[in-house]
Design a protein around this motif. Structure first.
Motif, short mmCIF file in Angstrom:
data_model
loop_
_atom_site.label_atom_id
_atom_site.label_comp_id
_atom_site.label_asym_id
_atom_site.label_seq_id
_atom_site.Cartn_x
_atom_site.Cartn_y
_atom_site.Cartn_z
N GLN A 1 38.85 -3.59 -4.15
CA GLN A 1 40.06 -3.10 -4.82
C GLN A 1 41.29 -3.48 -4.00
OE1 GLN A 1 39.77 -1.13 -7.84
NE2 GLN A 1 41.95 -1.60 -8.03
N ASP A 2 41.25 -3.24 -2.71
CA ASP A 2 42.38 -3.57 -1.84
C ASP A 2 42.64 -5.07 -1.78
OD1 ASP A 2 42.58 -0.89 -1.35
OD2 ASP A 2 41.60 -0.96 0.62
N ALA A 3 41.58 -5.87 -2.00
CA ALA A 3 41.73 -7.32 -1.98
C ALA A 3 42.37 -7.85 -3.26
CB ALA A 3 40.38 -7.99 -1.76
N GLY A 4 42.65 -6.97 -4.21
CA GLY A 4 43.32 -7.38 -5.45
C GLY A 4 42.44 -8.10 -6.44
N LEU A 5 41.18 -7.73 -6.50
CA LEU A 5 40.25 -8.44 -7.38
C LEU A 5 40.20 -7.87 -8.79
CD1 LEU A 5 37.17 -9.19 -5.09
CD2 LEU A 5 39.26 -10.51 -5.45
N TYR A 6 40.90 -6.76 -9.02
CA TYR A 6 40.86 -6.14 -10.34
C TYR A 6 42.24 -6.24 -10.99
CZ TYR A 6 36.47 -4.07 -8.71
OH TYR A 6 35.20 -3.88 -8.21
N GLU A 7 42.28 -6.64 -12.27
CA GLU A 7 43.56 -6.74 -12.97
C GLU A 7 44.00 -5.36 -13.45
OE1 GLU A 7 43.14 -9.23 -16.36
OE2 GLU A 7 41.76 -7.90 -17.40
N ASN A 8 45.31 -5.20 -13.63
CA ASN A 8 45.82 -3.92 -14.11
C ASN A 8 45.70 -3.84 -15.64
OD1 ASN A 8 48.08 -5.32 -15.24
ND2 ASN A 8 49.08 -5.25 -13.22
N GLN A 9 45.99 -2.69 -16.17
CA GLN A 9 45.81 -2.46 -17.60
C GLN A 9 46.73 -3.33 -18.44
OE1 GLN A 9 43.42 -0.70 -18.89
NE2 GLN A 9 44.05 -1.08 -21.02
N ALA A 10 47.95 -3.54 -17.97
CA ALA A 10 48.91 -4.35 -18.73
C ALA A 10 48.41 -5.79 -18.88
CB ALA A 10 50.28 -4.32 -18.05
N GLU A 11 47.87 -6.33 -17.81
CA GLU A 11 47.36 -7.71 -17.87
C GLU A 11 46.13 -7.79 -18.76
OE1 GLU A 11 46.22 -11.44 -14.92
OE2 GLU A 11 46.65 -9.46 -14.08
N ALA A 12 45.29 -6.76 -18.73
CA ALA A 12 44.11 -6.75 -19.58
C ALA A 12 44.51 -6.76 -21.06
CB ALA A 12 43.24 -5.54 -19.27
N VAL A 13 45.52 -5.97 -21.40
CA VAL A 13 46.00 -5.93 -22.78
C VAL A 13 46.60 -7.27 -23.17
CG1 VAL A 13 47.72 -4.89 -24.32
CG2 VAL A 13 46.38 -3.44 -22.76
N SER A 14 47.34 -7.90 -22.26
CA SER A 14 47.94 -9.21 -22.54
C SER A 14 46.87 -10.26 -22.84
CB SER A 14 48.79 -9.65 -21.36
OG SER A 14 49.29 -10.95 -21.55
N ARG A 15 45.78 -10.23 -22.09
CA ARG A 15 44.69 -11.19 -22.33
C ARG A 15 44.07 -10.97 -23.71
NH1 ARG A 15 42.41 -13.83 -17.84
NH2 ARG A 15 43.37 -13.28 -15.85
N GLU A 16 43.86 -9.73 -24.09
CA GLU A 16 43.29 -9.44 -25.40
C GLU A 16 44.20 -9.94 -26.51
OE1 GLU A 16 40.38 -8.26 -26.24
OE2 GLU A 16 39.71 -8.03 -24.17
N GLU A 17 45.50 -9.78 -26.33
CA GLU A 17 46.45 -10.25 -27.34
C GLU A 17 46.42 -11.77 -27.46
OE1 GLU A 17 50.13 -8.63 -26.06
OE2 GLU A 17 49.74 -6.62 -26.90
N VAL A 18 46.34 -12.45 -26.32
CA VAL A 18 46.29 -13.91 -26.34
C VAL A 18 45.04 -14.40 -27.04
CG1 VAL A 18 45.97 -15.93 -24.85
CG2 VAL A 18 47.77 -14.28 -24.33
N LEU A 19 43.90 -13.78 -26.76
CA LEU A 19 42.66 -14.19 -27.41
C LEU A 19 42.71 -13.95 -28.91
CD1 LEU A 19 40.01 -12.91 -24.82
CD2 LEU A 19 40.59 -15.29 -25.34
N GLY A 20 43.31 -12.84 -29.32
CA GLY A 20 43.47 -12.57 -30.76
C GLY A 20 44.37 -13.59 -31.42
N ARG A 21 45.45 -13.95 -30.76
CA ARG A 21 46.36 -14.97 -31.29
C ARG A 21 45.67 -16.32 -31.38
NH1 ARG A 21 49.34 -17.30 -34.10
NH2 ARG A 21 51.43 -18.09 -33.62
N LEU A 22 44.89 -16.68 -30.38
CA LEU A 22 44.19 -17.96 -30.38
C LEU A 22 43.16 -18.01 -31.51
CD1 LEU A 22 43.83 -20.67 -28.93
CD2 LEU A 22 42.16 -19.56 -27.44
N ASP A 23 42.51 -16.90 -31.78
CA ASP A 23 41.53 -16.85 -32.86
C ASP A 23 42.23 -17.09 -34.21
OD1 ASP A 23 38.68 -16.30 -33.51
OD2 ASP A 23 39.56 -14.69 -34.71
#
Length: 773
Positions: free
Chosen positions: A42-64
């Motif tokens: 966690q301290d090494a920054g290996l987990y994305e935050n919630q905002a980035e996770a939502v952004s990825r989902e939106e991009v995948l939906g748009r690409l579909d």
């Protein structure tokens, strides 16, 4: 050994091809150390935050949505009726780290577009879809690679990196609930489609074959971070990529189904330190399938016998995902597995921590000699394409150097490039060079790899999209001359890096008198592995490599004791350069010629015998009476350590089902050769074959020295005819000695035809031997 299709007792089903090594649950020590590991990740920054996770989902939906519009557009343009246009559909699937749930902030999303039979890859996907994406303002850095092994289109969509593959199915309409895990989906599919689909199919199969997905994900995150810190995370450089590490971790999860990540990490290193490559890592039995697609099988596919570190994908058709691994990169990874094993054992007695395991490998302190490969272009777009091409070919340079020096000069490619900000459109790559341990040192002699480098550059410059200004330069640099821009902040450290695990161990061993003076160990600086560990790993590696190369040879030569370079590639002067007296060769063939034998031909006595020698994994730890948790772990380890060690040895050194019947298969292969017919017209004088190194051509003459200043031997070349050979499959040549005469040569070329030829006698009288095969 269990039968195929074992494991996961929690569901009444067992996963894997063997019984688990241990069904034991976690101790209190494991729970504590796992919490520490999770916090570290966690301290090494290996987990994305919630905002980035939502952004990825939106991009995948748009690409579909985009690919659905695209397929209707091309359906209409091809004259399909209104109903088919209305029903036309395409779907987006994800795979790789995103699908596995181990991606980090800013990571690429591996995606697959599945389209109908009338949507072609060349004209429609890389044509019409490319134009649609190019015209969209939210799409940047659009880079199609249609001629790749797996054709891909890379781009950024609203800042999210996307790698998009395409699979054309034999269906007129793609259903919205399409299940691509079914083998029938591959019916009538072309090779590019099969490879593209396999990314998704393999990822989904991995998640089905691990007993606990959450423990698998945490362990995989840990191993991915470790591999990047230690410089062994790069499929293109000849190490292992994301899918390879996922398969290795999944196998450990099968072997320890109830273990927490702390124990899984420890057992990862313990198991793979002892693994007897090329024994393959497999999550399930290889499926034959009903579609006739070629799966990995060294019994039937000659090229599969050349793979050094097989890691087999679990979805049909099962393939080796790690065919890029070379002898040099396998040696490096073997050293790193041993280091990880040592550190995990030290952690159990509080002599190391997670920081120790993740210490960054000091690449620019580890060697005295490097190759620097500079890549330049005239624009940012040209540089992106050019450096991508060059990077994909760098592994060939490693293989060429290994082949042309018969593994005497070992390469360590750095995974990733560096940019000199003072130069526009520039990128460079580095390879560490060192003389192989045990190669005799002859004063004043060098490794002359000029012709090797020139051959590599010629191959690279054949790039089909080459433009004016795309240039490549390869030069030999000493450690002290490494450019400053490769260091953090562009500042060269005034002294070697801080005291590390490796340097501490080296000092401890020297103090205890256990360090071995191998000569080669002195080449490396304080940041290198200690001599004792390197010697142990190299011994194990030589045995493993010998096993791999034995599988490429027919049983008729299984009892040959010595090997040598092909006569067509070695001149008399180059042999003498390695201090071999030609007039006394018949008196002591094994002794005098030992140093000129390619590593690939050592230990070729027993064709299918797998050595029982194992790198010792100590299952017991010292007990700390002041720590009850640690004491409990120690008692448990002491009581079960020997049983676990035996179980690991049984799994890692015995051939799996796919390797059984090698002897019978190779016997059948041998019977197909008509040695008598091969004899006609192939006897003759081959003295004109060798191409000697020119002293005037010494721009990249590498003089690898030990700490006492003596230089290493080398300077062997292959001739120009070998330019036609694919570097992936090195030449395996075995000689049998009869009264000091080279009796016969069996040459396996990349096209896998066995050419049997008769060579000149190397006796002083120069008689020609007769062929009595």
């Amino acid at each position: 050994m269990g039968s195929p299709g074992l494991m996961n007792r929690n569901n009444g089903q067992r996963l894997g091809i063997t019984e688990p090594i241990s069904l034991g649950g976690p101790t209190e020590y494991d729970v504590i150390k796992t919490r520490e590991l999770e916090k570290y990740l966690q301290d090494a920054g290996l987990y994305e935050n919630q905002a980035e996770a939502v952004s990825r989902e939106e991009v995948l939906g748009r690409l579909d949505q985009i690919v659905k519009i695209w397929v209707k557009t091309i359906s209409r343009s091809k004259g399909l009726n209104d109903q088919l246009v209305q029903e036309a559909n395409a779907k987006i699937f994800t795979f790789g780290s995103y699908r596995l749930g181990v991606h980090g902030p800013g990571a690429d999303i591996d995606t697959l577009c599945v389209g109908p039979r009338h949507a072609t890859r060349e004209d429609d996907f890389f044509g019409e879809l490319y134009r649609m994406l190019f015209d969209m303002p939210e799409v940047t850095e659009l880079h199609p690679v249609p001629d790749a092994h797996v054709p891909v289109m890379g781009f950024k969509f609203s800042g999210v990196s996307i790698d998009l593959l395409y699979a054309k199915l034999s269906l007129w309409v793609i259903p919205e609930d399409l299940d691509i895990s079914q083998d029938s989906i591959l019916q009538n599919a072309d090779e590019q489609t099969v490879r593209s689909l396999n990314g998704c199919r393999v990822t989904d199969q991995i998640l089905r074959l691990v007993p606990n997905i959450q423990n698998f994900r945490t362990t995989l995150r840990c191993m991915r971070l470790w591999a990047k810190c230690r410089g062994v995370y790069s499929n293109v450089s000849g190490f292992l990529g994301g899918i390879n590490w996922a398969l290795l971790v999944a196998r450990i999860c099968q072997l320890y189904p109830n273990a927490l990540p702390n124990m899984l990490v420890s057992r990862f290193f313990r198991v793979y330190t002892q693994w007897r490559w090329p024994n393959p890592v497999m999550l399930c039995a290889i499926k034959e399938g009903s579609l006739g697609l070629q799966a990995w099988d060294p019994r039937r596919n000659p090229k599969d016998r050349f793979h050094l570190m097989p890691i087999i994908t679990p979805a049909y058709p099962c393939m080796n995902s790690s065919y890029n691994v070379s002898s040099s990169t396998l040696r490096i990874m073997s050293e790193e597995f041993q280091r990880g094993c040592d550190i995990c054992e030290a952690m159990e007695i509080s002599k190391a921590d997670w920081d120790t395991l993740f210490e960054t490998y000091p690449f620019f302190e580890a060697y005295k000699n490097y190759l620097q490969i500079d890549v330049t272009a005239e624009s940012a777009d040209d540089l992106r394409k050019w450096k991508g091409w060059v990077e994909s070919r760098l592994r060939q340079l490693t293989l060429k150097i290994e082949r042309h020096t018969y593994n005497k000069l070992q390469c360590h490619p750095h995974p990733g490039g560096f940019s000199d900000r003072s130069r526009a459109f520039h990128c460079c790559y580095f390879m560490g060079l060192r003389r192989k341990q045990g190669v005799p040192v002859n004063e004043g002699e060098q490794f002359d790899i000029t012709l090797t480098v020139e051959e590599f550059k010629q191959n690279v410059n054949m790039y089909s999209l080459w433009k004016h200004g795309m240039e490549i330069r390869v030069s030999h640099v000493k450690r002290r001359n490494i450019p400053n821009f490769v260091f953090p902040g562009g500042i060269r450290p005034s002294s070697p890096s801080k005291v590390t695990w490796d340097s501490r161990r080296s000092v401890e061993l020297k103090v205890s008198g256990r360090a071995q003076d191998s000569g080669e160990g002195k080449i490396v600086s304080n940041g290198s592995d200690n001599e004792r560990k390197r010697a142990r790993v190299d011994d194990s590696f030589e045995t493993n490599l010998g096993n791999a190369k034995r599988l490429a040879l027919p049983p008729s030569i299984g009892e040959v004791h010595q090997g040598s370079p092909p006569l067509s590639t070695v001149s008399a002067s180059s042999i003498k350069g390695d201090d071999v007296d030609m007039h006394r060769l018949e008196e002591s063939w094994g002794e005098k010629y030992e140093n000129n034998i390619p590593d690939s031909l050592r230990n070729v006595k027993n064709l299918v015998e797998v050595s029982s020698q194992n790198v010792e994994a100590n299952g017991s730890v010292e007990c700390n009476p002041h720590n009850k948790t640690q004491a409990a772990a120690t008692v448990d380890s002491t009581s079960s350590g020997e049983a676990e060690k035996l179980a690991i040895e049984k799994i890692t050194s015995g051939p799996y089902l796919s390797h059984q019947a090698y002897s019978e298969e190779l016997d059948e292969l041998e019977n197909d050769f008509e040695y008598g017919d091969q004899d006609k017209g192939i006897k003759g004088n081959i003295k004109g074959g060798p191409v000697e190194s020119s002293s005037a051509n010494a721009a990249v003459a590498v003089q690898v020295t030990s700490s006492n200043g003596s230089t290493s031997s080398g300077g062997l070349y292959s001739n120009g005819n070998l330019e036609e050979l694919e570097v992936l499959f090195a030449n395996f040549v075995t000689f049998c000695c009869f009264h000091g005469c080279v009796y016969c040569v069996l040459l396996v070329d990349p096209y896998f035809y066995f050419v049997h030829t008769c060579c000149l006698s190397i006796l002083e009288m120069g008689e020609t031997c007769s062929l009595n095969a």
